[in-house]
Write a protein that holds these residues in place. Structure first.
Motif, PDB file in Angstrom:
ATOM      1  N   ARG A 109       0.229   5.917  -7.346  1.00 21.98           N
ATOM      2  CA  ARG A 109      -0.864   5.078  -7.859  1.00 21.98           C
ATOM      3  C   ARG A 109      -2.071   5.088  -6.923  1.00 21.98           C
ATOM      4  O   ARG A 109      -3.142   4.591  -7.272  1.00 21.98           O
ATOM      5  CB  ARG A 109      -0.377   3.642  -8.051  1.00 21.98           C
ATOM      6  N   MET A 110      -1.886   5.601  -5.713  1.00 23.52           N
ATOM      7  CA  MET A 110      -2.968   5.714  -4.742  1.00 23.52           C
ATOM      8  C   MET A 110      -2.890   7.089  -4.107  1.00 23.52           C
ATOM      9  O   MET A 110      -1.832   7.740  -4.123  1.00 23.52           O
ATOM     10  CB  MET A 110      -2.848   4.654  -3.629  1.00 23.52           C
ATOM     11  N   ARG A 111      -4.017   7.506  -3.538  1.00 21.05           N
ATOM     12  CA  ARG A 111      -4.085   8.778  -2.826  1.00 21.05           C
ATOM     13  C   ARG A 111      -4.427   8.495  -1.369  1.00 21.05           C
ATOM     14  O   ARG A 111      -5.309   7.699  -1.064  1.00 21.05           O
ATOM     15  CB  ARG A 111      -5.158   9.677  -3.458  1.00 21.05           C
ATOM     16  N   PHE A 112      -3.690   9.161  -0.461  1.00 24.40           N
ATOM     17  CA  PHE A 112      -3.945   8.973   0.956  1.00 24.40           C
ATOM     18  C   PHE A 112      -5.158   9.794   1.375  1.00 24.40           C
ATOM     19  O   PHE A 112      -5.275  10.966   1.036  1.00 24.40           O
ATOM     20  CB  PHE A 112      -2.729   9.409   1.783  1.00 24.40           C
ATOM     21  N   ILE A 131       0.840  -1.202   0.000  1.00 28.14           N
ATOM     22  CA  ILE A 131       0.000   0.000   0.000  1.00 28.14           C
ATOM     23  C   ILE A 131       0.876   1.253   0.000  1.00 28.14           C
ATOM     24  O   ILE A 131       0.651   2.199  -0.765  1.00 28.14           O
ATOM     25  CB  ILE A 131      -0.922   0.019   1.239  1.00 28.14           C
ATOM     26  N   LEU A 132       1.883   1.279   0.859  1.00 29.77           N
ATOM     27  CA  LEU A 132       2.747   2.451   0.975  1.00 29.77           C
ATOM     28  C   LEU A 132       3.559   2.657  -0.300  1.00 29.77           C
ATOM     29  O   LEU A 132       3.806   3.803  -0.710  1.00 29.77           O
ATOM     30  CB  LEU A 132       3.669   2.301   2.185  1.00 29.77           C
ATOM     31  N   SER A 133       3.970   1.569  -0.955  1.00 30.70           N
ATOM     32  CA  SER A 133       4.672   1.692  -2.236  1.00 30.70           C
ATOM     33  C   SER A 133       3.763   2.331  -3.285  1.00 30.70           C
ATOM     34  O   SER A 133       4.197   3.203  -4.056  1.00 30.70           O
ATOM     35  CB  SER A 133       5.140   0.315  -2.719  1.00 30.70           C
ATOM     36  N   ALA A 134       2.492   1.915  -3.312  1.00 26.50           N
ATOM     37  CA  ALA A 134       1.545   2.500  -4.271  1.00 26.50           C
ATOM     38  C   ALA A 134       1.338   3.988  -3.997  1.00 26.50           C
ATOM     39  O   ALA A 134       1.219   4.796  -4.927  1.00 26.50           O
ATOM     40  CB  ALA A 134       0.218   1.751  -4.210  1.00 26.50           C
ATOM     41  N   LEU A 135       1.333   4.354  -2.725  1.00 27.79           N
ATOM     42  CA  LEU A 135       1.206   5.776  -2.379  1.00 27.79           C
ATOM     43  C   LEU A 135       2.435   6.556  -2.830  1.00 27.79           C
ATOM     44  O   LEU A 135       2.326   7.647  -3.403  1.00 27.79           O
ATOM     45  CB  LEU A 135       1.023   5.929  -0.871  1.00 27.79           C
ATOM     46  N   ARG A 136       3.607   6.016  -2.584  1.00 23.41           N
ATOM     47  CA  ARG A 136       4.843   6.703  -2.962  1.00 23.41           C
ATOM     48  C   ARG A 136       4.969   6.853  -4.477  1.00 23.41           C
ATOM     49  O   ARG A 136       5.519   7.840  -4.967  1.00 23.41           O
ATOM     50  CB  ARG A 136       6.056   5.940  -2.420  1.00 23.41           C
ATOM     51  N   GLN A 153     -11.202   2.534  -6.168  1.00 23.66           N
ATOM     52  CA  GLN A 153     -10.578   2.691  -4.860  1.00 23.66           C
ATOM     53  C   GLN A 153     -11.575   3.030  -3.752  1.00 23.66           C
ATOM     54  O   GLN A 153     -11.558   2.417  -2.686  1.00 23.66           O
ATOM     55  CB  GLN A 153      -9.503   3.778  -4.934  1.00 23.66           C
ATOM     56  N   ALA A 154     -12.417   4.023  -3.993  1.00 18.07           N
ATOM     57  CA  ALA A 154     -13.314   4.488  -2.932  1.00 18.07           C
ATOM     58  C   ALA A 154     -14.231   3.359  -2.456  1.00 18.07           C
ATOM     59  O   ALA A 154     -14.414   3.158  -1.247  1.00 18.07           O
ATOM     60  CB  ALA A 154     -14.133   5.681  -3.416  1.00 18.07           C
ATOM     61  N   GLU A 155     -14.801   2.625  -3.392  1.00 12.25           N
ATOM     62  CA  GLU A 155     -15.711   1.538  -3.032  1.00 12.25           C
ATOM     63  C   GLU A 155     -14.987   0.449  -2.247  1.00 12.25           C
ATOM     64  O   GLU A 155     -15.486  -0.044  -1.220  1.00 12.25           O
ATOM     65  CB  GLU A 155     -16.313   0.941  -4.306  1.00 12.25           C
ATOM     66  N   ILE A 156     -13.802   0.074  -2.704  1.00 11.67           N
ATOM     67  CA  ILE A 156     -13.044  -0.994  -2.041  1.00 11.67           C
ATOM     68  C   ILE A 156     -12.626  -0.556  -0.639  1.00 11.67           C
ATOM     69  O   ILE A 156     -12.713  -1.326   0.323  1.00 11.67           O
ATOM     70  CB  ILE A 156     -11.822  -1.385  -2.879  1.00 11.67           C
ATOM     71  N   ARG A 157     -12.182   0.686  -0.517  1.00 12.12           N
ATOM     72  CA  ARG A 157     -11.754   1.180   0.790  1.00 12.12           C
ATOM     73  C   ARG A 157     -12.909   1.145   1.793  1.00 12.12           C
ATOM     74  O   ARG A 157     -12.744   0.723   2.937  1.00 12.12           O
ATOM     75  CB  ARG A 157     -11.210   2.611   0.676  1.00 12.12           C
ATOM     76  N   GLN A 158     -14.074   1.630   1.373  1.00 11.69           N
ATOM     77  CA  GLN A 158     -15.209   1.668   2.291  1.00 11.69           C
ATOM     78  C   GLN A 158     -15.618   0.267   2.717  1.00 11.69           C
ATOM     79  O   GLN A 158     -15.898   0.009   3.887  1.00 11.69           O
ATOM     80  CB  GLN A 158     -16.384   2.385   1.621  1.00 11.69           C
ATOM     81  N   LEU A 161      -6.246  -4.059  -2.766  1.00 16.77           N
ATOM     82  CA  LEU A 161      -6.496  -2.622  -2.730  1.00 16.77           C
ATOM     83  C   LEU A 161      -5.345  -1.860  -3.356  1.00 16.77           C
ATOM     84  O   LEU A 161      -5.556  -0.909  -4.124  1.00 16.77           O
ATOM     85  CB  LEU A 161      -6.693  -2.175  -1.276  1.00 16.77           C
ATOM     86  N   ALA A 162      -4.115  -2.273  -3.053  1.00 19.22           N
ATOM     87  CA  ALA A 162      -2.939  -1.588  -3.614  1.00 19.22           C
ATOM     88  C   ALA A 162      -2.907  -1.693  -5.131  1.00 19.22           C
ATOM     89  O   ALA A 162      -2.416  -0.779  -5.815  1.00 19.22           O
ATOM     90  CB  ALA A 162      -1.662  -2.175  -3.020  1.00 19.22           C
ATOM     91  N   ALA A 163      -3.444  -2.799  -5.680  1.00 19.79           N
ATOM     92  CA  ALA A 163      -3.401  -3.021  -7.125  1.00 19.79           C
ATOM     93  C   ALA A 163      -4.653  -2.539  -7.848  1.00 19.79           C
ATOM     94  O   ALA A 163      -4.697  -2.532  -9.082  1.00 19.79           O
ATOM     95  CB  ALA A 163      -3.202  -4.513  -7.403  1.00 19.79           C
ATOM     96  N   ALA A 164      -5.672  -2.104  -7.121  1.00 18.73           N
ATOM     97  CA  ALA A 164      -6.959  -1.743  -7.734  1.00 18.73           C
ATOM     98  C   ALA A 164      -6.846  -0.444  -8.528  1.00 18.73           C
ATOM     99  O   ALA A 164      -6.091   0.463  -8.144  1.00 18.73           O
ATOM    100  CB  ALA A 164      -8.023  -1.602  -6.659  1.00 18.73           C
ATOM    101  N   PRO A 165      -7.591  -0.343  -9.625  1.00 21.12           N
ATOM    102  CA  PRO A 165      -7.594   0.916 -10.379  1.00 21.12           C
ATOM    103  C   PRO A 165      -8.226   2.041  -9.571  1.00 21.12           C
ATOM    104  O   PRO A 165      -9.052   1.802  -8.680  1.00 21.12           O
ATOM    105  CB  PRO A 165      -8.439   0.577 -11.612  1.00 21.12           C
ATOM    106  N   GLY A 166      -7.848   3.268  -9.885  1.00 18.90           N
ATOM    107  CA  GLY A 166      -8.326   4.423  -9.132  1.00 18.90           C
ATOM    108  C   GLY A 166      -9.829   4.532  -9.077  1.00 18.90           C
ATOM    109  O   GLY A 166     -10.394   4.958  -8.060  1.00 18.90           O
TER     110      GLY A 166
END
Length: 372
Positions: A85-88, A77-82, A141-146, A133-138
């Motif tokens: 590819r993801m937004r915190f 997850i942190l690699s995707a953020l760095r 993201q919102a749906e998976i996170r919730q 979650l780290a590999a999911a398309p943007g």
């Protein structure tokens, strides 16, 4: 079943590992809370990545490779953020905090045979969900996170709350030796009327009363319980007269909106000035946004100048606000763990260290109060 420890693990190495974990896990939690306030801070993000990476490496050193899947998923997850590819955001922060808490339990299980909430299969499923979650398309993201947040902590799913029945409040007051006279009856009715201003407030008064009166009792009731209860009932009465678009605003308030918000304690204070028997409650209300380090309002008082009831009210008000701060945006609550960590991290600055200790003792002895 408890995990066996490596038989040949040197005791001094194990002691060093325990010390490292005792420092690394709280540091990870602190960085996550800081990132929520500054989500674009690459320095903190790199520091968090290094902490998790080091934590994972230490597991290998002591032969706990079987514990690695969850830290590895967090690292993904942190690699995707760095990598952008993801937004915190706050939902992701809550997911990571709850995952760290499960890892802490897994570690205690391995070291001390302490029971954990999740078994190995459930932890593996969590690790897989984090990697997905780290590999999911943007777009997803919102749906998976919730979904993942609600799975990690079902209590974050917001259920319709009913306004507490008058009997519930009166029984609570009675348990704390508070006679419900005509004044208290009026104050509780005003509180319940205020809760109807926004359906996200419903049930809030009873939650706050339970925590505030419980903390006071935990400390030996140094504050008159009736005065404290009155302050809890009326402290946000002025908020009920603010426009809902200000109350529910999820962006930064304008300077004028902030002034309106910060003026809300004055209304209840002015009302109680007409009832001299409740001067102490009025003082608590006027000071409940003051901070222990002097950074609060309206007067910038320091802890020794603030009424102890206001110090209590500041803590319980913040706890409830933090656990319910997403209510009007995402129809979900925030994890209790996150709110408890924040309150403890702010002990000695926003909050009184003494009263944070009472808050912790209360939730340890009566954990159900955090679930109201």
């Amino acid at each position: 079943m408890a995990m066996p420890r490596p038989a040949d693990l040197a005791s001094d190495l194990l002691d060093d590992f325990r010390l490292d974990m005792a420092e690394q896990l709280p540091r990870c939690e602190q960085l996550l809370i800081e990132l929520e306030h500054q989500p674009e801070d690459t320095t903190r993000l790199r520091a968090l990545f290094r902490q998790v990476h080091t934590l994972k490496g230490n597991l290998g050193i002591v032969g706990f490779q079987r514990l690695m899947p969850l830290p590895q998923a967090l690292e993904d997850i942190l690699s995707a953020l760095r990598e952008g590819r993801m937004r915190f955001d706050s939902v992701l922060g809550d997911i990571l905090l709850l995952s760290l808490d499960h890892f802490r339990e897994q570690l205690a299980e391995a070291l001390d045979s302490a029971p954990a909430r999740l078994d190995n299969n459930a932890r593996n499923a969590l690790s897989q969900a984090l990697r997905a979650l780290a590999a999911a398309p943007g777009a997803r993201q919102a749906e998976i996170r919730q979904t993942l947040l609600h799975h990690l902590d079902p209590a974050t799913r917001l259920e319709p709350a009913a306004i507490a029945a008058p009997n519930d409040i009166q029984q609570l007051l009675g348990r704390h030796g508070i006679p419900v006279d005509a004044d208290l009856l009026l104050f509780t009715e005003l509180m319940q009327a205020s809760e109807q201003r926004s359906h996200y407030w419903q049930g809030r008064g009873l939650r706050l009363l339970s925590l505030a009166l419980g903390m006071n009792a935990m400390a030996g009731s140094p504050i008159n319980p009736a005065q404290l209860a009155t302050a809890v009932c009326l402290h946000d009465f002025g908020m009920a007269f603010l426009p809902l678009d200000i109350l529910h605003k999820d962006q930064h308030l304008t300077r004028e909106e902030r002034k309106q918000m910060q003026a809300h304690p004055r209304l209840a204070f002015d009302l109680l000035k007409r009832m001299p028997a409740w001067d102490e409650a009025g003082e608590i209300i006027l000071q409940h946004q003051e901070h222990a380090d002097g950074s609060g309002y309206p007067k910038g008082l320091s802890e020794r100048e603030i009424h102890p009831g206001a110090l209590i009210l500041n803590i319980v008000d913040t706890f409830d606000a933090r656990t319910h701060e997403r209510a009007h945006q995402t129809l979900s609550k925030r994890p209790r763990l996150r709110a408890i960590l924040e309150i403890n991290n702010l002990a000695g600055t926003q909050f009184s260290t003494h009263w944070v200790e009472q808050f912790n003792h209360l939730l340890q002895q009566r954990p159900q109060l955090a679930h109201l």
